[in-house]
Design an enzyme around this catalytic site. Structure first.
Site, PDB file in Angstrom:
ATOM      1  N   GLN A 297     -23.364 -19.219   3.382  1.00 33.07           N
ATOM      2  CA  GLN A 297     -24.172 -19.560   4.576  1.00 33.07           C
ATOM      3  C   GLN A 297     -25.528 -20.123   4.168  1.00 33.07           C
ATOM      4  OE1 GLN A 297     -22.762 -19.289   7.463  1.00 33.07           O
ATOM      5  NE2 GLN A 297     -24.484 -19.872   8.754  1.00 33.07           N
TER       6      GLN A 297
ATOM      7  N   GLU B 289      -5.772  -3.416  -5.548  1.00 34.32           N
ATOM      8  CA  GLU B 289      -5.875  -1.948  -5.768  1.00 34.32           C
ATOM      9  C   GLU B 289      -6.077  -1.219  -4.442  1.00 34.32           C
ATOM     10  OE1 GLU B 289      -4.906  -2.649  -8.367  1.00 34.32           O
ATOM     11  OE2 GLU B 289      -6.265  -4.044  -9.310  1.00 34.32           O
TER      12      GLU B 289
ATOM     13  N   SER C 189       0.828  -1.215   0.000  1.00 33.53           N
ATOM     14  CA  SER C 189       0.000   0.000   0.000  1.00 33.53           C
ATOM     15  C   SER C 189       0.859   1.259   0.000  1.00 33.53           C
ATOM     16  CB  SER C 189      -0.905   0.010   1.230  1.00 33.53           C
ATOM     17  OG  SER C 189      -1.766  -1.102   1.202  1.00 33.53           O
TER      18      SER C 189
ATOM     19  N   GLY D  12     -25.219 -23.606   2.963  1.00 27.90           N
ATOM     20  CA  GLY D  12     -24.826 -24.599   3.958  1.00 27.90           C
ATOM     21  C   GLY D  12     -23.657 -25.436   3.454  1.00 27.90           C
TER      22      GLY D  12
END
Lengths: 373, 89
Positions: free
Chosen positions: A330, A357, A129, A333
């Site tokens: 979720q 990015e 970064s 499952g």
């Protein structure tokens, strides 16, 4: 009703291409962690490698709203391919803005045709970064620059023919083009990626690579402040739009499954706790799309506030894709946790989309620090 | 376009970006630390879009746009250049 324009047609073409050419190849691309050169030629034939290239150099010169919609289509289908288009935008836009006429004529038509595969090399072992920390060093020697340094996590590094590389010359930022066959240029593949598995990442070693002065993009001193900033801004926008597509794909898979899956004598879509997840998915995907649309309109108007709008779009859309893909798994499952399940791939890819990015935390610093009421 | 109008457009734009700071004509906005790292590109976009000019590579240097006065000079020169070019046509 909006009239049918060439831009609309291009979006529909992208949808068809993703459905007919990309989706059937996903299993192979993921298994091999590789996309063959022939596929790049195929993309080029349909114009997708020239989206950001001016018409006079063989590209389509699309406006940002259309570009964003196309990235959404590719993101919905397969983020590994969508991210390839992001790399192309990050190379071609700065090359067109800061490159000389000779450079543009030499490279842009070949890139649009798929003859030259491109890559952008910013990240280093000690500089992610914080790009000002890059250590790749260029020293002027006669008519050449002699380059030494290492680049890491470079998308398309394994197969690219031409690299837009960033470094420093006497402490000043510099950007230059490096051809694959340059003596002293080594490519080391990076395998075993969590997501975007077919992006063919590599570590690049530049050992006394001699680059002619003509390969410099922009002036010495502009490499980081201008060229890299411009490239990253482009990458943020297209990645944000790709995330919207990924979110939409999660939503569609989750809805299909929630309709079909019967538990406690009813489709799970009728269960309130599942409805809560679906609602959050619907609203967040739409909110991200609107932020991208806002950024796209400002970019088309060349409005200076487009940079801040793009930061917001990428921040929100990438975080949305992580949340939405988490819900999609979720809802599925156990069946969403098996290799080959679409939502399993979405979940892995979304995490990468949040990091590339610029990670979300970097955006939190930029957005809060620079926001004006 | 006259100098005052160019200057007022620049100041209006800068004030949008650096609220609560009164920028003087000779203040070096980069040395003052009141603008962020993305600002250079943002400023170039503002100049090119609002004054209908296209800056050359050598004009993109921070040195050329570090103060309001520098920006005014750069813009005026480019407008003049553009007008001369149009006359030739």
């Amino acid at each position: 009703m909006k009239s049918v324009t060439n831009e609309n047609i291009m979006i529909l073409k992208a949808r068809d291409f993703v459905k007919e050419q990309v989706v059937p190849s996903i299993e192979e691309f993921e298994r091999n962690a590789f996309i063959p050169k022939e596929f790049f030629i195929k993309m080029a034939k349909h114009g997708f490698l020239g989206l950001s290239i001016p018409k006079k150099y063989g590209g389509l010169e699309l406006d940002y709203l259309t570009l964003g919609a196309i990235h959404e289509e590719f993101g919905k289908g397969y983020c590994s391919v969508q991210n390839i288009l992001t790399v192309y935008a990050m190379v071609c836009k700065p090359l067109n803005r800061f490159g000389t006429e000779d450079q543009k004529q030499k490279w842009l038509p070949a890139i649009a045709k798929g003859e030259t595969i491109v890559s952008i090399a910013i990240t280093e072992p000690k500089a992610g970064s914080d790009i000002k920390q890059i250590e790749t060093e260029a020293v002027l020697d006669g008519d050449d620059y002699v380059i030494n340094g290492k680049k890491r996590y470079i998308t398309l590094g394994q197969i690219a023919d031409l690299f837009l590389v960033f470094g420093k010359c006497n402490g000043r930022g510099i950007a230059f083009l490096v051809e694959r066959e340059t003596p002293g240029f080594e490519i080391h593949p990076i395998n075993g990626l969590l997501g975007l598995r077919a992006n063919m990442l590599a570590e690049l070693h530049l050992k006394n690579c001699r680059i002619p002065k003509e390969n410099l993009i922009g002036r010495v001193g502009h490499g980081l402040s201008h060229v890299a900033t411009f490239a990253l801004d482009e990458g943020r926008y297209t990645t944000a739009c790709g995330c919207v597509g990924l979110g939409q794909a999660c939503l569609e898979e989750a809805f299909k499954y929630a309709e079909d899956r019967i538990q406690f004598n009813s489709p799970i879509r009728e269960h309130q706790l599942v409805q809560k997840m679906l609602t959050e998915m619907i609203v967040n995907v739409k909110a991200a799309r609107l932020l991208c649309h806002d950024a796209g309109m400002l970019r088309d108007a060349a409005d200076p506030s487009s940079i801040a709008a793009t930061l917001m779009a990428k921040y929100y859309a990438s975080k949305m894709s992580v949340m939405v893909s988490n819900y999609a798994v979720q809802i599925h499952g156990a069946s969403g946790c098996v290799a080959g399940a679409a939502v399993e791939r979405f979940y892995r890819d979304s995490k990468i989309m949040e990091i590339i990015e610029g990670a979300s935390q970097l955006y939190e610093i930029h957005i809060a620090k620079n926001f004006r009421i | 376009m006259d100098t005052m109008l160019i200057k007022s457009k620049i100041k209006e734009y800068l004030m949008r970006s650096v609220r609560n700071y009164e920028i003087k004509d000779d203040d070096n906005i980069f040395e003052l630390g009141i603008v962020h790292s993305l600002f250079t590109i943002q400023l170039i976009m503002f100049i090119e879009k609002n004054f209908g000019i296209e800056l050359e590579d050598e004009e993109l240097d921070i040195e050329k746009i570090k103060t309001v006065n520098d920006m005014v000079e750069l813009i005026k020169n480019n407008i003049e250049k553009k007008e001369k070019g149009a006359l030739k046509l």
